[in-house]
Design an enzyme around this catalytic site. Structure first.
Site, PDB file in Angstrom:
ATOM      1  N   HIS A 107     -28.337 -38.165  61.866  1.00 52.88           N
ATOM      2  CA  HIS A 107     -26.507 -38.398  63.603  1.00 52.88           C
ATOM      3  C   HIS A 107     -26.356 -39.804  63.414  1.00 52.88           C
ATOM      4  CE1 HIS A 107     -24.320 -36.897  66.395  1.00 52.88           C
ATOM      5  NE2 HIS A 107     -24.398 -37.753  66.876  1.00 52.88           N
ATOM      6  N   GLU A 108     -27.567 -40.446  63.715  1.00 51.27           N
ATOM      7  CA  GLU A 108     -27.369 -41.881  64.032  1.00 51.27           C
ATOM      8  C   GLU A 108     -27.368 -42.740  63.358  1.00 51.27           C
ATOM      9  OE1 GLU A 108     -27.184 -42.209  67.677  1.00 51.27           O
ATOM     10  OE2 GLU A 108     -28.659 -40.030  67.356  1.00 51.27           O
ATOM     11  N   HIS A 118     -23.272 -43.119  62.553  1.00 55.30           N
ATOM     12  CA  HIS A 118     -22.816 -43.801  64.022  1.00 55.30           C
ATOM     13  C   HIS A 118     -22.249 -45.404  63.725  1.00 55.30           C
ATOM     14  CE1 HIS A 118     -21.202 -40.745  66.584  1.00 55.30           C
ATOM     15  NE2 HIS A 118     -22.921 -40.732  66.878  1.00 55.30           N
ATOM     16  N   GLU A 172     -17.867 -38.511  66.876  1.00 55.33           N
ATOM     17  CA  GLU A 172     -19.632 -37.429  66.912  1.00 55.33           C
ATOM     18  C   GLU A 172     -19.336 -36.159  65.907  1.00 55.33           C
ATOM     19  OE1 GLU A 172     -22.332 -37.735  68.369  1.00 55.33           O
ATOM     20  OE2 GLU A 172     -21.088 -39.518  69.481  1.00 55.33           O
TER      21      GLU A 172
HETATM   22 ZN   LIG Z   1     -23.758 -39.370  68.324  1.00 59.49          ZN
END
Ligand SMILES: [Zn+2]
Length: 1935
Positions: free
Chosen positions: A371-372, A375, A394
């Site tokens: 997830h990170e 980003h 997100e």
């Molecule tokens: Zn996030």
């Protein structure tokens, strides 16, 4: 950033799993409260923003910076030299380069928080002039500082603003620049870290703190040398020499302020620096030095995730490095560009397998990292312009955490996890509420901004993006995101930018299926999501689709007009393709409905359809009721449930329950009709979802509800079995999904009381006190301890866990263990635990003390212990828990789930003086609420449905694939009455009633028996002893198993007996299956007419078609049978009939009670037949035998009647057993398929029953004798003693097949029936199939209908009989007979298996003093191995060396399995060896009659276990008086079931021995054997065919039928390939068969003598061979016979019809020809006509042939009534003529159109017949030229016709045919020398059965159908039937 704690997902699983049973384990739960960090601290002491600023912000709103200036660059220097000591103060200096964007501006507004500005400077960057600052003012409400300049600054001016300030680290929250810490060995270490999203940068330095203000940041720090600083970019470190260090960082790319980050700590790094190549990004983990060695997994995950992301998006990560820092006390993660911050559990893993959260941590950590890392592109490189679009960051990060993890761990099924975690549990759940929001929602206050980081931004956005990913396809999706990232890199975006990216790429790809913007906006801008309704419009091919918004409360949607543009796909039962997830249809927003055509259209009631394949679309689906039912049906069937994709099974459970919960259904029937299939399911995902809904019930009903537990136990038993902990306790190595599956499976099964499960967890408990005996419980599986303690009372286990808890330092694990201890089911332990919670001696925290009380409701015995505890320790509890009394009692009240608990609790509170009245009331309300909830909708309804399913499960079979009854009861006696009243009018309904006496053999409350399509009524059961009725709770019919199950209200014990009575209705069949109705044609003085009869064919398992019964052979019982039918008919059954009872039109035929027998032997015939019987002449000891036939054939059955009498006598005589049925009927059945043998009544077709040695052909006679013998034999073998189960059906069939030969041999020894058995059963059938790998074992798995049908084959029938025959000769007939007698007496009325058979032989052998080896083992080798042996014999002058291996006809199969024929290589893994009875004759001692034998056994087997040491089993047999070069032969008379090979010397000796008139010294059956073995060995490539032909050439002397039969099998191959016109072949055959024919040469009288059976076969074969090959004598003889037939009316015996053909050949036959043609014209009988048609086509006179062809299209004045089939037959018969082709061409030239019309063939068909008959090049040429002239044939047809002929010719030059021809061209046949044959006559008799070879007798066979029918099936299995049918057809055509 991950604001929603990522672990929450995981937590949810665990909470759901353990909600009912145990406290959640995840450690993060315990500091959950720290998660709520989004609290903004406002310092109210700071002053307010000046009102004269050009701003109109309102207090409390987020204040947007005025767009009057824009930053380009920040240089930030922070002095943090003291913060490592815990000091919060720091100083900073920031210089901002900013551009003035608006004229008339004298101020700049920056965000700033908690800063004290010490100095302020500004200068013009262009001129470097100082700009005067007059003031600055803070506004705490707006978190801004306004800086006022003395003068207005011109637009476009770039200024540098420098602020020198002081501030403090935040301590109260995780925001801005804040302090955190960790402890090492009791020493606190302080860390400065940042959290800038959403608005935290302003805490660290004044800045433009909104995402759209992107700038370059260049940071430096001065800090203590004991610490390090890390930030977004790569650092440079410089010591200042004063104990401080300066760390400077490279400028960042353009980025938003919230992505800045730094950490000041003692942390060190672990990196890929050493390993990476130069193109790869430097990836580092920043963490405590002592934890770095545990950060490997975090490092690798980060590297993999980054690589996968770069590859997936097609975009390179920009920065030089990517750090991942462990932030102490952080609970989530933050994607700061280049320096990602994580909760330590994401990066730091214990490598110890026992570590608590190894899997959960890996699972959540890996996804969090993905997830990170995502980003870095989505958020960092491309940033949402404002927080209202945070879903752009997100949504992608949430989606890609699955996508990226899926790439790295394809086995984790991440796309499936997305369904259950992201979509169902989160997005659907939240988005179905009223309070949800649209993805793009305005937010103006900081609180509102905080709320935007919600499930909608994360999981809904991810779900929606994913849906469109599937809608546009993966390829376009990836192009789109690459375009989006590339286009907007360093920029900020709004949703329009994403939409534009999609639109652009879709256009580029010409993807115009739908308007993306229009579609996407409906999802982006509307709250909620759709529920799609699909219904099938009856009798159409159309599905109708509508939709509405889905609310968790259906009534909310009444006025909701939301509408979506929905991508749809679906699967149907006719096209169940769930793999293709592309979109097939689009539902337009605001469309009323959508009609979708389904192809192919719906076909039946089982038709189903399912929308949203694999549930990749973000919507729920509802269907019409019919479809829900069809779906539940397909799911509930074990054969079909997995036709539905597993993720749609997940969907169906979730959607159906969600719809019911929300009120879209008015009942729970649909969800439960779906849920019940789970007893078939062992995949984790459907169970995950089901568990959500099951847990709701546990919540309401508690753990002790029997119905719920029974339900869950049954439902989960398969799931549990899949995850049973392996004995070697390798649970710790579970894969990810196994781990989750195992946890869930155990929780469900153990909680529900599954005993196996409880035993497992008990073993896990044992580990804690006795580790060596127990199973390790890895960390994360602590709930297993709870499950184990629930049922355990052993102190050592309980205290073992308690001690472990006491020694545990980790508070989370302590809590888990406390919760586990509270599960105990032993009251003293529970009390002790409760008491400890108020005992200050125990070192608990207050929370832990409270936890004890909360947790004890996981124990099943919490009440009354808790009441007792509370009474006893009331005051101590309050102080120890620091809670008031009401709070404590509320905890207890919530645990009340049963009425007795409620009473107990209420009594207690009523008597408690400390409680106020209203408090009592509140507490009572809680308990009443708990109890009332159980009685209220929807819970009571769900419980009702679940109880119903429990009953269904009671009725379910244990094993879905078995059709074997469970054996818990057995019938002993049946009374069956069947009524078929109007069957004579064609009615097929049956009504009947059955009384069964049933014995129980096991404890059970149910019985099962078979029934097929019957309706059972008036079912009653009575105790057999006292006659009282037993209550039947329910009964069910399971059509797929043809089984009825009856459930009683009591459990029976072994020995209990009941009587069961019922009526039923059913149907007769029309095919010969079960009880069936059929017709025959009666042709008597009243002319031909149809007559109905009813007959039965029950074997193997069709008795159930007639009446419900235990329809397996082992369930033997006696049957008292009766039948009601029309009075004009008579009924016959197994037993003698009683006097009939008449009532009007009908009568009742009743029969005596049968012996105890298998149900499949029950039979009946209802007919108008008459019987012929032996009552007049039978002796007193003989039974009545009758033959029942239609009256028109009454006189034709004496031969069969007499033979049947003789056969039964012979059987009784041989076995010494007795026939107890009292009578034996032989009954005509019109169709061959109805043939069957039953106790006391056998069904035969007319071709068997009407035989007559005078008029029937030898083929029919042999077939009839064998079949009758077989059906007589099965009265004992199968009838009296029956096989237990079909897998050993050889015990019925093998014995019956052997005895059919024994019996016939006893009655007709002259028939040489054992020799027939050798050539027909062994050489033709068993050897031909058993030499391939497609064969099977005698003992052969048979569970399904098909498998059982397939067992009636060459192995069960022929091979088994041959093995038994070999055994019979080996042990001697006396011992064999004694054994059979013993067997029949011992097992009469019983069923047996192979062990019984083996044992009875072994016992009798022992009695007889025979056998010094293990008989049972030796027999098992024949029974349980494939194939048969080849014995190889070599002779060294004194010994034979025998070797054995399996014989294969096929080189490749041998290579695959065992043996390579050169004898050198041997694959030991094959290991086929047998115990082989052997004997031999030698030239010196040519005794072929002594058939005693020794055993060649597998003496090497087992002596060496090493494969490479394996030797071929060998045995030395010493022999005296035998010289090398003299012949020897093994396997005398070819009795043994094996082949033999010899060394070259012996083969040559044998060839020599045969090549003289002395050949007869070798037994004829060994001559047969030598021919058969040598050809088989040559085919298997042991040697060349030349040797086989050298053996065969002795046939010039041979005139015995059997060797010729065997030789003919090879010769036929040549005739098939070359036709009858090949001179070389004809010369060879003519020479070879000359002597054979001489035997049958006719005397001058030219009449054929009456002959015994083998000679009739011999004559047929000799004539065929001689005449075909052009033997002049033969042609003369047959010509005379034809003349005598045609002119003088002399008959030609049946079976010798070929004489007509041969006799018409040659010239000068026109008289005979025309006479026969005349006879043909006037005969009407089909068979007779075909006989003459076949003969006339043989003429080789072209004129005659032409006239015959013209006859086929005859249209003269007289009508000969030729049918089309007969006309066609005339044409095809003509093809036999040697001059066919040219005549046919001539004929067709004239009559082509007429031929087509009369034959009803097209030209191509006609020419195909011709092509197939051609075998020479000359014919080929003529044919090719001819078809060229045919305009009606297409080029392709011509090519194909030519190809047929070419193929025929090619066959002659390929394979063994080619070799055969080469050899016969070479081979020199001697003319037989006319020596006296008697010089070395050998007495050819056998020791066991009288067998004679009659040298002068003659036989005939049939050269065109070499294989004679082999009848052996006592009843005929499907395969055999087909075989017999085919043979009949062949015979029919031939005649
Ligand atoms: Zn996030």
């Amino acid at each position: 950033m991950v604001k929603w704690k990522e672990n929450k997902v995981l937590l949810l699983i665990l909470v759901i799993i353990s909600a009912v049973y145990c406290a959640p384990f995840d450690e993060d739960v315990h500091d959950n409260q720290l998660n709520d960090v989004e609290v903004f601290v406002i310092d109210n002491n700071q002053h307010v923003l000046k009102n004269d600023a050009n701003l109109d912000a309102v207090e409390g709103e987020v204040w947007f910076l005025p767009k009057t200036s824009k930053p380009e660059y920040y240089r930030i220097h922070l002095d943090v030299r003291n913060i490592h000591t815990g000091n919060l103060n720091f100083n900073g200096e920031v210089t901002i380069h900013t551009e003035i964007l608006q004229s008339n501006q004298n101020f700049i507004v920056l965000h700033s928080k908690f800063q004290q500005i010490n100095e302020l400077h500004a200068r013009n960057l262009d001129t470097n002039d100082e700009i005067t600052i007059i003031d600055h003012q803070f506004s705490p409400a707006y978190e801004t500082v306004v800086i006022y300049f003395a003068n207005q600054i011109e637009i476009g001016t770039k200024i540098a603003l420098t602020l020198n300030y002081s501030s403090q680290l935040v301590t109260s929250a995780v925001i801005g620049f804040y302090q955190t810490y960790y402890d090492v060995d009791g020493v606190r270490k302080y860390v400065g870290a940042t959290q800038f999203e959403e608005m935290g940068a302003r805490y660290a330095f004044p800045c433009y703190d909104e995402p759209e203000y992107k700038a370059v940041f260049e940071l430096s720090f001065i800090h203590d040398e004991s610490v390090n600083v890390f930030s977004n970019t790569k650092e440079t470190i410089q010591s200042n020499g004063d104990g401080t260090t300066t760390t400077a960082f490279k400028p960042t790319p353009l980025m938003s302020s919230y992505l800045n980050a730094f950490i000041v700590s003692e942390f060190k790094t672990l990196s890929n620096e050493e390993l990476k190549n130069e193109n790869e990004t430097l990836v580092r983990i920043i963490a405590r030095e002592d934890w770095l060695d545990r950060a490997q997994y975090g490092l690798i995950s980060s590297i993999y995730a980054l690589k996968a992301l770069e590859e997936y998006v097609g975009f390179k990560y920009e920065l030089e490095k990517m750090d991942s820092a462990m932030i102490p006390r952080k609970l989530n993660a933050m994607e700061n560009w280049g320096i990602l911050f994580y909760v330590n559990t994401a990066l730091i893993y214990e490598n110890d397998i026992n570590t608590k959260s190894r899997y959960t941590q890996v699972f959540s950590g890996t996804r969090l990292i993905a997830h990170e890392v995502t980003h870095q592109f989505f958020g960092n490189a491309v940033t949402c312009k404002w927080w209202k679009y945070i879903w752009l960051n997100e949504g992608f990060a949430q989606l890609f955490q699955y996508t990226i993890t899926d790439i790295v761990h394809p086995d984790w099924r991440m796309q499936d996890y997305f369904n259950i975690f992201a979509m169902q549990d989160r997005a659907f759940n939240h988005d179905a509420t009223e309070n949800t929001r649209a993805m793009t929602t305005d937010a103006t206050t900081s609180e509102e901004v905080g709320l935007l980081f919600d499930i909608v931004a994360y999981d809904k956005a991810a779900s929606v993006i994913r849906m469109f990913q599937y809608a546009v396809g993966e390829d376009i999706f990836r192009q789109t995101i690459k375009y989006y990232i590339t286009t907007h890199n360093h920029g900020s975006v709004v949703s329009q930018d994403l939409i534009d990216a999609f639109t652009t790429i879709m256009q580029q790809n010409n993807f115009t299926d739908f308007n993306f913007e229009r579609a996407f906006r409906t999802w982006e801008l509307q709250k909620g999501f759709p529920l799609v309704h699909v219904s099938y419009i009856n009798n159409t091919s159309t599905l109708r689709v509508t939709h509405q918004r889905f609310y968790d409360n259906a009534s909310l949607g009444v006025n909701d007009e939301s509408s979506w543009y929905i991508p749809l796909n679906f699967a149907t039962s006719s096209n169940p393709d769930f793999e293709d997830t592309s979109i097939s249809d689009y539902f337009m927003d605001y469309a009323e409905s959508l009609n979708i055509a389904i192809l192919p259209p719906a076909q039946n009631e089982d038709f189903w359809f399912i929308f949203n394949k694999q549930q990749r679309g973000y919507y729920r689906v509802n269907y019409d009721e019919v479809n829900w039912k069809a779906i539940s049906k397909v799911l509930y069937n074990p054969e079909t449930f997995n036709q539905i994709h597993v993720m749609n099974r997940v969907q169906l459970i979730d959607d159906s329950f969600a719809l019911a919960d929300a009120g879209f259904f008015d009942d729970y029937e649909i969800p439960f009709s779906i849920l019940r299939y789970l007893h078939l399911e062992d995949d984790y995902f459907p169970w995950y979802v089901a568990n959500k809904y099951i847990n709701k019930l546990y919540d309401v009903f508690g753990l002790k509800n029997d119905d719920l537990n029974t339900f869950v136990q049954k439902l989960s038993s398969k799931f549990y079995k899949k995850f049973v902990v392996p004995g070697d306790s390798v649970m710790a190595y579970d894969s990810m999904i196994e781990r989750y599956g195992r946890l869930l499976a155990y929780n469900l099964a153990c909680t529900a009381g599954n005993e196996d499960c409880l035993l497992d967890v008990h073993l896990m408990l044992a580990y804690h006190s006795e580790p060596e005996y127990g199973i390790i419980v890895p960390r994360g599986y602590e709930n297993f301890i709870c499950l184990g303690l629930r049922e355990d009372k052993q102190e050592r286990y309980f205290y073992g866990i308690w001690n472990r808890m006491k020694n545990e330092t980790d508070s989370g694990i302590r809590a888990d263990l406390i919760a586990a201890l509270a599960c105990t089911g032993h009251e003293p332990f529970l009390m002790e635990l409760l008491e400890s919670s108020v005992n200050s001696q125990f070192d608990y925290t207050i929370e832990e003390r409270q936890l004890i009380l909360k947790s004890i409701f996981k124990s099943r015995i919490a009440f009354p212990a808790v009441i007792e505890f509370i009474k006893k320790f009331k005051s101590q509890i309050m102080s120890a828990y620091e809670q008031d009394f009401v709070t404590i009692l509320t905890t207890i009240a919530n645990g009340v789930k049963e009425i007795n608990e409620q009473i107990e609790f209420n009594n207690f509170v009523l008597l408690s003086e400390d409680l106020k009245d209203e408090e009592v009331l509140i507490l009572q309300r809680i308990t009443a609420g708990n109890i009332n909830r159980q009685k209220s909708w929807p819970y009571n309804r769900q419980m009702e449905l679940l109880q119903q399913i429990n009953i269904d499960y009671e009725f379910d079979l244990n094993d879905y694939y078995q059709i074997i009854l469970p054996g818990s009861s057995r019938p002993t006696s049946y009374k069956v009455n069947i009524d078929i009243n109007y069957f004579n009018l064609g009615h097929r309904n049956i009504t009947g009633n059955v009384e069964m006496e049933i014995d129980f053999t096991q404890y059970t409350n149910k019985i099962y028996f078979h029934s097929f399509n019957q309706t059972i009524s008036q079912l009653h059961a009575f105790d057999k002893v006292d006659g009282r009725e037993i209550q039947i709770i329910d009964f069910r019919y399971f059509p797929q198993y043809e089984t009825v199950m009856i459930l009683f209200n009591r459990t029976f014990m072994p020995g209990n007996q009941i009587n069961l009575e019922f009526f039923y209705e059913g149907w007769m069949q029309t095919d010969p299956i079960g009880l069936y109705s059929t017709r025959y044609v009666l042709n008597d003085e009243n002319g031909p007419r149809n007559r109905y009869i009813v007959a039965a064919k029950f074997e193997p398992f069709r008795t159930r078609y007639a009446f419900p019964c235990y329809d397996e052979p082992r369930y033997k019982a006696d049957f008292t049978f009766s039948i009601v039918h029309h009075t004009a008919y008579v009924a016959r059954s197994n037993m003698m009939e009683k006097p009939p009872v008449r009532a009007g039109l009908f009568m009742l035929s009743a029969f005596e009670t049968t012996q105890i027998m298998s149900p499949y032997h029950v039979t009946v015939i209802v007919s108008d037949y008459q019987n012929r019987n032996n009552s007049e002449y039978k002796t007193e000891n003989e039974i009545i035998q009758r033959v029942l036939v239609p009256s028109d054939n009454y006189e034709n059955v004496d031969h069969v009647l007499n033979y049947s009498i003789d056969a039964l006598k012979a059987l009784i005589d041989f076995t010494g057993f007795y026939y107890e049925t009292g009578k034996l009927d032989s009954v005509m059945i019109p169709s061959e398929e109805g043939t069957s043998g039953n106790v006391g009544l056998n069904f035969y077709p007319p071709s068997i029953l009407y035989i007559n040695p005078e008029t029937s052909s030898h083929h029919d006679l042999l077939k009839a004798y064998l079949l009758i013998s077989n059906f007589v034999s099965l009265q004992f073998f199968g009838g009296a003693v029956t096989v237990d189960w079909w897998d050993q059906i050889w015990i019925n069939e093998g014995f019956a097949h052997l005895f059919q030969h024994i019996v016939l041999d006893k009655v007709h020894p002259e028939m040489r029936i054992h020799d027939f058995m050798t050539i027909l059963s062994m050489h033709d059938v068993a050897f031909q199939k058993d030499n391939r790998n497609t064969t099977h074992e005698m003992w052969y798995q048979a569970d399904t209908t098909e498998e059982i049908a397939a067992t009636f084959d060459h192995v069960s029938i022929q091979k088994a009989a041959l093995i038994l025959r070999m055994l019979m000769y080996h042990i001697g007939e006396d011992v064999f007979r004694a054994t059979m007698k013993d067997y029949l007496f011992k097992f009469n009325h019983q069923s047996v298996d192979t062990f019984d058979v083996r044992e009875i032989f072994a016992d009798n052998l022992k009695v007889a003093g025979k056998y010094d080896y293990n008989f049972e083992y030796s027999f098992s080798l024949h029974e349980e191995q494939l194939g048969f042996p080849l014995v190889s014999v070599t002779f060294n002058g004194s010994h034979f060396e025998l070797q054995q291996w399996r014989f294969y006809s096929n080189q490749e199969e041998a290579l695959i399995d065992c043996y390579v024929p050169d004898g050198e290589q041997y694959n030991p893994s094959c290991n086929h060896t047998w115990y082989i009875p052997f004997n031999f004759a030698t030239e010196e001692n040519p005794d072929f009659d002594d058939l005693s034998s020794e055993i060649f056994f597998d003496n090497e087997k087992g002596t060496t276990s090493q494969e490479d040491d394996y030797e071929i089993p060998a045995q030395d047999v010493p022999v005296d008086g035998h010289e090398i070069g003299k012949w020897h032969i093994f396997n005398k008379q070819s009795i043994g079931y094996y082949r033999v090979n010899y060394d070259d010397i012996n083969w040559n000796a044998l060839i020599n021995a045969l090549s003289s008139p002395k050949y007869k010294i070798i037994h004829p059956m060994n001559r047969v054997q030598l021919i058969d073995d040598s050809f088989a060995l040559a085919e298997a490539k042991y040697f060349d065919y030349e040797r086989a032909f050298n053996i065969m050439k002795y046939l010039v002397y041979e005139n015995d039928y059997f060797p010729w039969y065997t030789a003919n099998r090879q010769l036929k191959i040549l005739y098939d390939a070359f036709g009858e016109k090949n001179d070389e072949l004809n010369t060879f055959i003519r020479t070879l068969s000359k002597k054979f024919y001489q035997k049958y040469q006719l005397s001058s009288s030219a009449t054929i003598p009456k002959e015994i059976l083998p000679d009739r076969f011999g004559r047929e074969l000799a004539i065929n061979l001689a005449c075909t090959s052009g033997n002049e004598q033969c042609l003369t003889d047959t010509a005379i016979l034809v003349h005598n037939f045609a002119i003088n009316g002399q008959s030609i015996p049946a079976g010798l019809e070929n004489i007509l053909c041969f006799g018409l050949r040659g010239s000068g036959k026109s008289e005979e020809f025309n006479k026969i043609l005349e006879i043909l014209r006037v005969k009407t009988d089909l068979n007779v006509r075909m006989k003459f048609i076949n003969a006339l086509g043989c003429t080789d006179d072209s004129e005659l042939l032409m006239s015959f062809l013209e006859e086929s299209i005859f249209t003269g004045n007289v009508d000969y009534n030729y049918t089309t089939a007969q006309r066609r037959a005339m044409f095809t018969s003509s093809l036999q003529s040697k001059i066919a082709l040219s005549t046919i061409i001539e004929f067709l030239n004239e009559n082509e159109a007429a031929a087509r019309a009369f034959y009803s063939y097209n030209l191509n068909s006609i020419m195909t017949f011709v092509a197939n008959s051609l075998k020479t090049e000359k014919e080929q040429e003529e044919f090719t030229n001819y078809i060229e002239t045919l305009a009606d044939l297409s080029t392709t047809q011509k090519r194909n016709l030519n190809a047929i002929v070419s193929e025929n010719l090619n066959k002659q030059i390929a394979g063994k045919v080619k070799r055969f021809m080469e050899i016969i061209k070479e081979i020199e046949l001697e003319e037989p020398k006319e020596e006296e044959e008697t010089t070395t006559t050998v007495q050819l008799t056998t020791t066991s059965t009288p067998r004679q070879t009659t040298a002068q007798s003659t036989t005939i066979s049939d050269s065109t159908t070499v294989s004679t029918t082999t009848l052996g099936a006592s009843s005929i299995g499907i395969k055999s039937l087909t075989l017999i049918l085919c043979i009949f057809i062949v015979i029919l055509l031939k005649n």
